[in-house]
Design a protein around this motif. Sequence first.
Motif, PDB file in Angstrom:
ATOM      1  N   LYS A  86      24.153  29.905  32.398  1.00 60.86           N
ATOM      2  CA  LYS A  86      24.573  28.528  32.098  1.00 60.86           C
ATOM      3  C   LYS A  86      24.035  27.539  33.130  1.00 60.86           C
ATOM      4  N   LYS A  87      23.956  27.942  34.383  1.00 59.46           N
ATOM      5  CA  LYS A  87      23.489  27.038  35.440  1.00 59.46           C
ATOM      6  C   LYS A  87      21.970  26.860  35.433  1.00 59.46           C
ATOM      7  N   LEU A  88      21.235  27.953  35.210  1.00 58.07           N
ATOM      8  CA  LEU A  88      19.790  27.904  35.409  1.00 58.07           C
ATOM      9  C   LEU A  88      18.933  28.008  34.143  1.00 58.07           C
ATOM     10  N   CYS A  89      19.500  28.535  33.089  1.00 58.90           N
ATOM     11  CA  CYS A  89      18.649  28.857  31.934  1.00 58.90           C
ATOM     12  C   CYS A  89      18.863  27.962  30.719  1.00 58.90           C
ATOM     13  N   THR A  90      20.000  27.283  30.652  1.00 59.81           N
ATOM     14  CA  THR A  90      20.309  26.519  29.431  1.00 59.81           C
ATOM     15  C   THR A  90      19.475  25.246  29.265  1.00 59.81           C
ATOM     16  N   ALA A  91      18.688  24.898  30.261  1.00 56.99           N
ATOM     17  CA  ALA A  91      17.772  23.767  30.080  1.00 56.99           C
ATOM     18  C   ALA A  91      16.712  24.111  29.024  1.00 56.99           C
ATOM     19  N   LYS A  97      20.557  30.069  19.470  1.00 59.65           N
ATOM     20  CA  LYS A  97      19.440  29.608  18.642  1.00 59.65           C
ATOM     21  C   LYS A  97      18.178  29.427  19.473  1.00 59.65           C
ATOM     22  N   LYS A  98      17.062  29.323  18.756  1.00 60.11           N
ATOM     23  CA  LYS A  98      15.770  29.050  19.369  1.00 60.11           C
ATOM     24  C   LYS A  98      15.785  27.603  19.870  1.00 60.11           C
ATOM     25  N   PHE A  99      15.294  27.379  21.063  1.00 58.01           N
ATOM     26  CA  PHE A  99      15.263  26.040  21.635  1.00 58.01           C
ATOM     27  C   PHE A  99      13.866  25.855  22.224  1.00 58.01           C
ATOM     28  N   ILE A 100      13.750  25.420  23.440  1.00 54.80           N
ATOM     29  CA  ILE A 100      12.437  25.335  24.089  1.00 54.80           C
ATOM     30  C   ILE A 100      11.897  26.744  24.315  1.00 54.80           C
ATOM     31  N   ALA A 146      10.132  28.903  33.589  1.00 56.75           N
ATOM     32  CA  ALA A 146      10.190  28.514  35.002  1.00 56.75           C
ATOM     33  C   ALA A 146      10.707  29.682  35.839  1.00 56.75           C
ATOM     34  N   ASN A 147      10.104  29.859  36.987  1.00 55.15           N
ATOM     35  CA  ASN A 147      10.574  30.895  37.903  1.00 55.15           C
ATOM     36  C   ASN A 147      11.775  30.331  38.665  1.00 55.15           C
ATOM     37  N   GLN A 148      12.941  30.884  38.399  1.00 48.30           N
ATOM     38  CA  GLN A 148      14.173  30.409  39.039  1.00 48.30           C
ATOM     39  C   GLN A 148      14.435  31.106  40.367  1.00 48.30           C
TER      40      GLN A 148
END
Length: 166
Positions: A86-91, A97-100, A146-148
Motif C-alpha cells: 500500500k505504501k510503495l506499490c499502489t502508485a 485490476k490492471k492499472f499502470i 520502479a526499484n523501491q
Amino acid sequence: MKTTLKVMTILFAAILISCGDKEEKNKAGFSYEKKTETKQTIKKTETVPASKKTDLNNKGVGPITSMTLDTEINQTMATHGADVFKKLCTACHRADKKFIGPSPIGILDRRSPEWIMNMILNPDEMVQKDPLAKALLIEFNGSPMANQNLSEEDARAVLEYFRTLK
C-alpha cells in the motif's frame, strides 16, 4: 434520284459492314454486372498478453535463485506485506485490476516465487535481460517498474501478501 439511291445504298452497306461479326473486347471499366471478388483469408494468430502468460519455470534475473513457500500463509508476514504494498506499490499497481502495472491477483499461478522476488528486488536488470519482463514492459506502454530498494524481508512479505489475494 439515281444518285441519291446509290448514296443511300452505299451508306446502308457501310452501316451493315461496321455492325457485322466483329467481336468487341471487354475493357476494364464501369459495368453494371456484379463482379466476383476473391477474398483472401488472413489467419490472425491470437497472442496472449504477457500479463496472462504462464511461466512457472522462469526464475528471472537477480539474487533469488531458489525459494520454497510454506503451505500455510504467514498472516503476520502477509499483513506487513500489505502495508509495504500500500505504501510503495499502489502508485502503479492495484490489487483488484490492471492499472499502470499488472494486478498481482493470481500472480503465483503464472510466475515462480523466484521470478516475483527478482522482479521486486531487481526490476532494472529484469527488464533488460528477462524476456517475460521485457514483454510486460511493452504491454504496459514502456512503463518500467520502479526499484523501491526493498529488503529481501520486505519483498518476501509482499510475496506473502500476494498469496492472500484471490
